[in-house]
Motif scaffolding. Sequence first.
Motif, mmCIF file in Angstrom:
data_model
loop_
_atom_site.group_PDB
_atom_site.id
_atom_site.type_symbol
_atom_site.label_atom_id
_atom_site.label_comp_id
_atom_site.label_asym_id
_atom_site.label_seq_id
_atom_site.Cartn_x
_atom_site.Cartn_y
_atom_site.Cartn_z
ATOM 1 N N MET A 14 -39.091 -28.976 9.371
ATOM 2 C CA MET A 14 -40.253 -29.183 10.234
ATOM 3 C C MET A 14 -40.910 -27.864 10.599
ATOM 4 N N LYS A 15 -42.185 -27.975 10.984
ATOM 5 C CA LYS A 15 -42.894 -26.845 11.560
ATOM 6 C C LYS A 15 -42.725 -26.930 13.076
ATOM 7 N N PHE A 16 -42.494 -25.814 13.715
ATOM 8 C CA PHE A 16 -42.437 -25.779 15.185
ATOM 9 C C PHE A 16 -43.754 -25.175 15.645
ATOM 10 N N PHE A 17 -44.558 -25.980 16.322
ATOM 11 C CA PHE A 17 -45.928 -25.569 16.650
ATOM 12 C C PHE A 17 -46.344 -26.127 18.006
ATOM 13 N N PRO A 18 -47.064 -25.369 18.814
ATOM 14 C CA PRO A 18 -47.422 -23.953 18.690
ATOM 15 C C PRO A 18 -46.297 -23.092 19.239
ATOM 16 N N PRO A 48 -41.461 -21.899 12.448
ATOM 17 C CA PRO A 48 -42.330 -21.748 13.605
ATOM 18 C C PRO A 48 -43.658 -21.090 13.233
ATOM 19 N N THR A 49 -44.731 -21.591 13.782
ATOM 20 C CA THR A 49 -46.044 -20.956 13.633
ATOM 21 C C THR A 49 -46.835 -21.156 14.913
ATOM 22 N N GLY A 50 -47.839 -20.328 15.081
ATOM 23 C CA GLY A 50 -48.658 -20.381 16.294
ATOM 24 C C GLY A 50 -48.220 -19.266 17.212
ATOM 25 N N GLY A 51 -48.899 -18.130 17.107
ATOM 26 C CA GLY A 51 -48.526 -16.980 17.930
ATOM 27 C C GLY A 51 -47.413 -16.140 17.344
ATOM 28 N N VAL A 52 -46.965 -16.482 16.150
ATOM 29 C CA VAL A 52 -45.970 -15.633 15.480
ATOM 30 C C VAL A 52 -46.716 -14.458 14.839
ATOM 31 N N SER A 53 -46.133 -13.281 14.966
ATOM 32 C CA SER A 53 -46.816 -12.075 14.492
ATOM 33 C C SER A 53 -45.781 -11.083 13.970
ATOM 34 N N LEU A 61 -56.999 -26.637 6.278
ATOM 35 C CA LEU A 61 -58.180 -27.485 6.064
ATOM 36 C C LEU A 61 -59.099 -27.393 7.286
ATOM 37 N N ARG A 62 -59.456 -26.163 7.620
ATOM 38 C CA ARG A 62 -60.293 -25.963 8.805
ATOM 39 C C ARG A 62 -61.685 -25.500 8.437
ATOM 40 N N THR A 63 -61.901 -25.262 7.168
ATOM 41 C CA THR A 63 -63.201 -24.781 6.717
ATOM 42 C C THR A 63 -63.655 -25.648 5.543
ATOM 43 N N PRO A 83 -47.883 -17.140 4.756
ATOM 44 C CA PRO A 83 -49.197 -16.783 5.288
ATOM 45 C C PRO A 83 -50.022 -18.045 5.529
ATOM 46 N N VAL A 84 -50.593 -18.140 6.727
ATOM 47 C CA VAL A 84 -51.495 -19.244 7.063
ATOM 48 C C VAL A 84 -52.911 -18.683 6.904
ATOM 49 N N VAL A 85 -53.667 -19.286 6.010
ATOM 50 C CA VAL A 85 -54.946 -18.716 5.605
ATOM 51 C C VAL A 85 -56.099 -19.610 6.048
ATOM 52 N N GLY A 113 -44.431 -18.786 9.913
ATOM 53 C CA GLY A 113 -45.776 -18.788 9.348
ATOM 54 C C GLY A 113 -46.761 -18.185 10.319
ATOM 55 N N GLY A 114 -47.877 -17.691 9.781
ATOM 56 C CA GLY A 114 -48.891 -17.159 10.680
ATOM 57 C C GLY A 114 -50.072 -16.563 9.955
ATOM 58 N N THR A 115 -51.090 -16.283 10.740
ATOM 59 C CA THR A 115 -52.342 -15.767 10.187
ATOM 60 C C THR A 115 -52.392 -14.240 10.182
ATOM 61 N N TRP A 116 -51.334 -13.591 10.701
ATOM 62 C CA TRP A 116 -51.439 -12.129 10.829
ATOM 63 C C TRP A 116 -51.463 -11.400 9.493
#
Length: 206
Positions: free
Chosen positions: A127-131, A155-160, A43-45, A14-16, A177-180
């Motif tokens: 590695m992370k595959f992004f986006p 992979p993350t970015g648009g994964v759901s 680290l976006r907030t 989970p990307v939070v 990974g993802g925020t969904w």
Amino acid sequence: MIAEDLLDLAPVIPVVVLDDAEAAVPLARALVEGGLPVIEVTLRTPSAVEAITRIATEVPDAVVGAGTVVRPEDAETSAAAGARFLVSPGCTSRLQAAMVATGLPFLPGVATASEAIALLEGGITAMKFFPAEAAGGAPYLKALGGPLPGIRFCPTGGVSRGNAADYLALRNVACVGGTWLTPADAVRDGDWDRIRELASEAASLR
Ligand code: 3PG
């Protein structure tokens, strides 16, 4: 723990994005209870560093890491806060050196063969595959696996929930990974049951 082992802990990370550090502990508990112990706090907030510390301190079954590590100093700040791994959307030699210096496992982001080869030269194979979706999605990542079979990706970015299984079916995908898993309204409302259910559904993907 090395990065390769991190990738094997759960099928989904989970990307939070947390606006309120108060939500960090109940959110992390819900994800762990749902079966997803690896949690990336971006680290976006302004509250992200505090959130990492709270999860690291109060949710021992969680493996909390820092995402959106983009400046070299972010690596040390995250490590000091209690992060157990680092994730970056891309990588430079300075950022790579800073992440190495923490001693933590890290997933540097790539979107091209050349970026992946540059990291391979440094001995990095996780590695992370992004986006992910915007860069070409599962077919693109599958194609990278032909000449670069030794690399395992998250992979993350648009994964759901709708396409996660397509990625997880690839030989060179260890997890996604993802925020969904953590919809903003559920986090705001403290709807931990919903988040636990989303995590549970994702945990059974592989
Ligand atoms: C990331 O940082 O990995 C992505 O922003 C997550 O992207 P998503 O919101 O499309 O899942």
